[in-house]
Enzyme design. Structure first.
Site, short mmCIF file in Angstrom:
data_model
loop_
_atom_site.label_atom_id
_atom_site.label_comp_id
_atom_site.label_asym_id
_atom_site.label_seq_id
_atom_site.Cartn_x
_atom_site.Cartn_y
_atom_site.Cartn_z
CG ASP A 243 -2.25 0.67 0.99
OD1 ASP A 243 -2.34 1.49 0.05
OD2 ASP A 243 -3.20 0.41 1.74
CG ASP B 231 -9.31 2.38 -0.64
OD1 ASP B 231 -8.82 1.26 -0.87
OD2 ASP B 231 -8.76 3.21 0.11
C1 GLA Z 1 -5.78 1.88 2.04
C2 GLA Z 1 -6.09 0.72 1.13
C3 GLA Z 1 -7.16 -0.14 1.73
C4 GLA Z 1 -6.71 -0.64 3.08
C5 GLA Z 1 -6.32 0.53 3.97
C6 GLA Z 1 -5.67 0.05 5.24
O1 GLA Z 1 -6.85 2.76 2.10
O2 GLA Z 1 -6.46 1.17 -0.14
O3 GLA Z 1 -7.47 -1.23 0.89
O4 GLA Z 1 -5.62 -1.52 2.90
O5 GLA Z 1 -5.41 1.41 3.32
O6 GLA Z 1 -5.30 1.09 6.06
#
Ligand code: GLA
Length: 731
Positions: free
Chosen positions: A470, A540
């Protein structure tokens, strides 16, 4: 051959040589005289004589340079440089070229240009992929001046069309967090259209680093000439589309030129190049289609599966990612119960998302602490990661883990030890973003830390099969305590090169571990990142209606196999919308399907549906993940949308109703890409109570009938959807 000159500027093109770059269906022809000109780019031709006789190059016409440089009579140019003696002018003249056959599918042509007066060279590279009709372009720059040369603008490629048409249409993919890759098309007026991002760590929120250009008319799915391009770069980038009369402004003859430049964003990013140092730009991936954007997308997808992402020949597992099902709130028992649910549903992998690391006051129980401390949290997971890996293995599941190693929270052991490792400017307030700061990957010591953070986990737990990487923050307060004061502007490029170095080491040392690129969802969807990853988290936003649009946009450039699409619970956590479970599955099944929920939140009926949906997906995933995409109905054009995939005589059709009006007629679905005379057995997948959405199901159709007459589909209510399977039983 000689092309005559205009009356005003006596430009003679005395071509001493010609360099042709061919793929199966396309060609670029470059004319070598004193300088190198791009004579032609388009459908395949043998050589330039044919072009001249077909009238594409008119006598006296101004031809575009293959890679223009600022200086001499050039005001608008791709490359702009200041030499060690502060002079500004660059004229790139032909020095040599070489052609290297890499294998039966790939040939690389490299043309070296030299500055007329100075020891400064630019090599233009064209790597042609014969079968996929893709050509990668990039440049290398080096010099032997006495001191540094400043590169102000240094695009990977310049593509120019001269006097073909004045009608260009640009499709670009704009967006923001949770609304990535919206599709827009505009006619290019005279002037300059620029698309770019300046985030540093993210390549694809404001715009994806890609485009589709309609040449001579709007971009059509199946007809017309189209150039599609994508920059393989995971940082700040810029593409400009300069539509004007060409380079010489006092020549009043009829003419029109479109020059496209694409590369690292030069904004605040001058690069001071030392003598003998090699400067290589990222690659621009280009494909030219004579039959609309459908072919262009399929070319890019085929290329990506073979060359542009890792292990493209392998089918991706069905996984459950813990984020929306658990967030930061979990313990061993909860995770193991989630694994039980995954097994019951037929899933193949469990991925533990954020929240598993950091200890004491730096425990990662919320987004405010722990980033940088990549040691397991002993309160939540007293028996460590191995306990979870064992639990997964005992259930026949593979295990994956989330990391965000480019980042640090102020509340972390790492920040206490190394506050100088973050991107910041001395004495200025450094804004937090999601409570975190970005580590300075221009610094090799920081890159070593980032690599080791992940590598040590993989060494200690060799059965970890998957890493979700990430990146939830961009650059602010651009500054590096590692780079010298004069070289602060190098951060943009050196950061990304540092990151790629880390990826390369991981890939080399842990070749079996799958990598997902995630950047707050779809912030790093680019071919630079994909080279080192197996897939990307598309957004997301898991709302299936929004995902139809997001995945539609992404699918123009990137293959479904790499596009992670997870079914989540309703009301949706991002939009609050409730959608039928079947609709949610039918949307996720059209890409790399997974789950983003806690199975205990589902009742028995839902679990039953999920289990059969996962089984259905496994039946068709090879076609979805390795097949050719055909877009049938755009979600931007009406209330119904449909796509299909086709692979070796098997096709899967996805159709969705996204708005409901009384009396509304669903258009007959004319399929594409089938064998005209083939006989296809039609069946429906993912049904509820065996209800069919086609009155004439479970029978044979010829490909011709399916493509020309089409399939009558009934979608009754809003968010009704259907998945059809077509299996060719006789050709
Ligand atoms: C980001 C990612 C999510 C998740 C969160 C965790 O927003 O895109 O999928 O992994 O971080 O904090």
């Amino acid at each position: 051959m000689t092309f005559g000159a205009g009356d005003i500027y006596k430009v003679e093109y005395e071509f001493s040589d010609e360099v042709a770059v061919h793929t199966r269906n396309t060609s670029i022809i470059l004319g070598v005289s004193d300088q190198v000109y791009e004579i032609y780019r388009g459908g395949r031709v043998a050589h330039s004589d044919e072009l001249v006789t077909s009238g594409s190059v008119e006598a006296g016409e101004e031809l575009p340079l293959a890679y223009s440089a600022f200086g001499g009579h050039m005001h608008h140019a791709a490359l702009r440089v200041t030499y060690h003696d502060h002079s500004l002018s660059t004229e790139l003249v032909y020095e040599s070229h070489r052609v290297e056959r890499i294998d039966s599918n790939r040939e690389q042509t490299s043309i070296t240009l030299k500055e007329r007066l100075k020891p400064f060279w630019v090599t233009l590279h064209y790597l042609a992929y014969e079968q996929e009709d893709v050509i990668e372009q990039w440049v290398e720059i080096r010099h032997e001046e006495e001191g540094e040369v400043t590169l102000h603008e240094y695009p990977s490629a310049e593509v120019s069309f001269a006097n073909i048409t004045d009608d260009y249409y640009l499709t670009s993919f704009y967006g923001l967090w949770e609304r990535e890759s919206s599709v827009q098309e505009e006619r290019l007026a005279m002037g300059k259209k620029v698309i770019e991002t300046r985030y540093g760590t993210w390549s694809s929120f404001d715009y994806n680093p890609s485009f589709i250009l309609g040449i001579g008319g709007p971009v059509n799915e199946d007809h017309g000439e189209v150039l599609a391009g994508a920059l393989a770069w995971s940082g700040a980038w810029r593409m400009s589309f300069d539509h004007g009369f060409g380079k010489l402004s006092h020549d009043v003859r009829e003419r029109r030129q479109l020059s496209i430049t694409a590369g690292v964003n030069p904004f605040a990013a001058e690069y001071h190049l030392k003598p003998e140092e090699n400067f290589e730009t990222p690659r621009m991936i280009l494909t030219y289609s004579l039959e609309g954007k459908g072919v262009a997308s399929r070319n890019l997808h085929r290329w990506a599966r073979r060359y542009g992402l890792r292990d493209g020949e392998k089918v991706r597992p069905v996984l459950l990612n813990s984020w929306e099902g658990a967030y930061f709130d979990f313990d061993e028992a909860k995770l193991v119960s989630m694994m039980d649910g995954v097994v019951e549903m037929g899933g193949e992998m469990f991925v533990l998302d954020d929240g598993w690391f950091g200890n004491g006051e730096h425990a990662r129980n919320a987004a405010n602490a722990g980033l940088g401390d990549w040691q397991v949290n002993r309160d939540k997971l007293p028996r460590g990661l191995d306990y979870l890996v064992d639990a997964a293995q005992d259930r026949g599941l593979k295990f994956g883990l989330w990391v965000e190693p480019e980042m640090v929270n102020r509340q972390s052991d790492l920040f206490v030890q190394h506050p100088e490792w973050v991107i910041q400017q001395p004495d200025r307030y450094n804004m937090l973003y999601r409570n975190q700061l970005t580590l300075d990957l221009s610094n090799p010591e920081v890159c070593e830390f980032v690599y080791e953070s992940v590598a040590s986990i993989l060494r200690e737990h060799p059965r970890i099969a998957y890493v979700k990487w990430d990146c939830n923050r961009s650059f602010t307060n651009i500054g590096s305590s590692y780079l010298t004061a004069e070289n602060q502007t190098h951060l943009w490029k050196d950061y990304v090169e540092g990151l790629y170095g880390v990826y390369r080491r991981l890939e080399k040392n842990f070749p079996e571990v799958m990598l997902q690129v995630c950047a707050s969802g779809g912030g790093r969807i680019d071919f630079g990142a994909l080279r080192h990853h197996h897939e990307f988290w598309a957004s997301d936003n898991t709302d299936a209606l929004q995902r139809i649009f997001i995945q539609w946009g992404i699918g123009h450039i990137y293959p479904a196999q790499a596009c992670a699409a997870h079914v989540s619970m309703c009301p949706n956590h991002q939009t609050g919308r409730t959608l039928p479970l079947k609709f949610r599955f039918d949307v996720a099944m059209s890409a790399r399907m997974g789950l983003e929920l806690n199975p205990v939140d589902m009742d028995a009926d839902e679990l039953g549906f999920v289990t059969s949906a996962v089984a259905d997906y496994k039946r068709i995933r090879t076609v979805v993940q390795h097949g050719d995409l055909y877009r049938l109905l755009s979600p931007y054009d009406g209330d119904f949308t449909a796509i299909m995939y086709q692979l070796d005589g098997v096709a899967v059709v996805f159709v969705y109703k996204i708005a409901h009006h009384l009396g509304q007629l669903m258009p007959t679905l004319q399929l594409k890409g089938l064998d005209e005379g083939g006989r296809y057995q039609l069946s429906e997948l993912n049904q509820i109570d065996k209800q069919s959405h086609c009155s004439d199901i479970d029978r044979l159709y010829t490909g011709g009938v399916l493509m020309h007459k089409g399939l009558r589909v009934q979608l009754v209510s809003e968010f009704d959807s259907a998945v059809f399977l077509l299996e060719c039983v006789a050709s």
